[in-house]
Design a protein around this motif. Structure first.
Motif, mmCIF file in Angstrom:
data_model
loop_
_atom_site.group_PDB
_atom_site.id
_atom_site.type_symbol
_atom_site.label_atom_id
_atom_site.label_comp_id
_atom_site.label_asym_id
_atom_site.label_seq_id
_atom_site.Cartn_x
_atom_site.Cartn_y
_atom_site.Cartn_z
ATOM 1 N N GLY A 25 0.831 -3.324 8.786
ATOM 2 C CA GLY A 25 -0.327 -2.673 8.184
ATOM 3 C C GLY A 25 0.015 -1.407 7.429
ATOM 4 O O GLY A 25 -0.759 -0.970 6.568
ATOM 5 N N GLN A 26 1.166 -0.812 7.712
ATOM 6 C CA GLN A 26 1.583 0.404 7.011
ATOM 7 C C GLN A 26 2.230 0.094 5.669
ATOM 8 O O GLN A 26 2.342 0.967 4.822
ATOM 9 C CB GLN A 26 2.547 1.206 7.886
ATOM 10 N N CYS A 27 2.661 -1.146 5.485
ATOM 11 C CA CYS A 27 3.360 -1.531 4.262
ATOM 12 C C CYS A 27 2.550 -2.460 3.366
ATOM 13 O O CYS A 27 2.717 -2.425 2.149
ATOM 14 C CB CYS A 27 4.666 -2.253 4.599
ATOM 15 N N LEU A 28 1.722 -3.299 3.962
ATOM 16 C CA LEU A 28 1.068 -4.363 3.213
ATOM 17 C C LEU A 28 -0.436 -4.169 3.099
ATOM 18 O O LEU A 28 -1.057 -3.555 3.962
ATOM 19 C CB LEU A 28 1.325 -5.714 3.902
ATOM 20 N N SER A 29 -1.013 -4.752 2.060
ATOM 21 C CA SER A 29 -2.464 -4.806 1.944
ATOM 22 C C SER A 29 -2.992 -5.678 3.085
ATOM 23 O O SER A 29 -2.247 -6.462 3.679
ATOM 24 C CB SER A 29 -2.868 -5.374 0.589
ATOM 25 N N ALA A 30 -4.260 -5.553 3.390
ATOM 26 C CA ALA A 30 -4.847 -6.265 4.533
ATOM 27 C C ALA A 30 -4.637 -7.784 4.476
ATOM 28 O O ALA A 30 -4.220 -8.376 5.480
ATOM 29 C CB ALA A 30 -6.324 -5.919 4.671
ATOM 30 N N PRO A 31 -4.877 -8.453 3.342
ATOM 31 C CA PRO A 31 -4.663 -9.906 3.336
ATOM 32 C C PRO A 31 -3.207 -10.297 3.618
ATOM 33 O O PRO A 31 -2.949 -11.239 4.370
ATOM 34 C CB PRO A 31 -5.075 -10.334 1.925
ATOM 35 N N ASN B 203 0.853 -1.165 0.000
ATOM 36 C CA ASN B 203 0.000 0.000 0.000
ATOM 37 C C ASN B 203 0.899 1.228 0.000
ATOM 38 O O ASN B 203 1.672 1.437 0.916
ATOM 39 C CB ASN B 203 -0.877 -0.012 1.245
ATOM 40 N N SER B 204 0.771 2.056 -1.029
ATOM 41 C CA SER B 204 1.625 3.241 -1.134
ATOM 42 C C SER B 204 0.936 4.502 -0.632
ATOM 43 O O SER B 204 1.438 5.597 -0.830
ATOM 44 C CB SER B 204 2.066 3.449 -2.586
ATOM 45 N N GLY B 205 -0.222 4.364 -0.025
ATOM 46 C CA GLY B 205 -0.938 5.551 0.426
ATOM 47 C C GLY B 205 -1.767 6.120 -0.708
ATOM 48 O O GLY B 205 -2.399 5.398 -1.453
#
Length: 122
Positions: free
Chosen positions: A40-46, A3-5
């Protein structure tokens, strides 16, 4: 998938920073403290759930990993309006250790290739 924001068009420096942040989050989650707070700041939820489970399993088995990241090489990057795909070669040393004694149970030190997908998060 990372996730890049709010943005997806990353510069080389931003991509490297994201990859290093992920490597740090992985090291914290699988390290002696099994700290999953950065996942959670770096990865998608799954993926975040998957890596939290890996950390919990390692903790339950009384083991942890140490990582020594030597080099990150981005071989190829493809970008679209919604995601980026990066072919990356990581040069790192990993050691699985027994928590009670710190004894090395398993280790590796070979470069490996990973394909990272970075997508625009909410």
């Amino acid at each position: 998938r990372f996730n890049s924001g709010s943005r997806v068009r990353s510069t080389y420096a931003q991509t490297m920073a994201l990859l290093r942040a992920w490597q740090g989050a992985k090291a914290s989650a699988l390290g002696p403290e099994h700290d999953t707070s950065m996942l959670g700041q770096c990865l998608s939820a799954p993926l975040s759930r998957e890596w939290k489970q890996r950390a919990e399993t390692a903790k339950a088995k009384g083991v942890y990993w140490t990582f020594d990241l030597d080099k990150i090489l981005i071989e190829k990057s493809l970008r679209s309006s919604s995601e980026e795909v990066h072919d990356v070669v990581l040069h790192e040393k990993g050691q699985l250790r027994e928590h009670a004694t710190g004894r090395v149970i398993e280790s590796y030190q070979k470069p490996y290739k990973v394909i990272y997908k970075v997508f625009k998060g909410k």
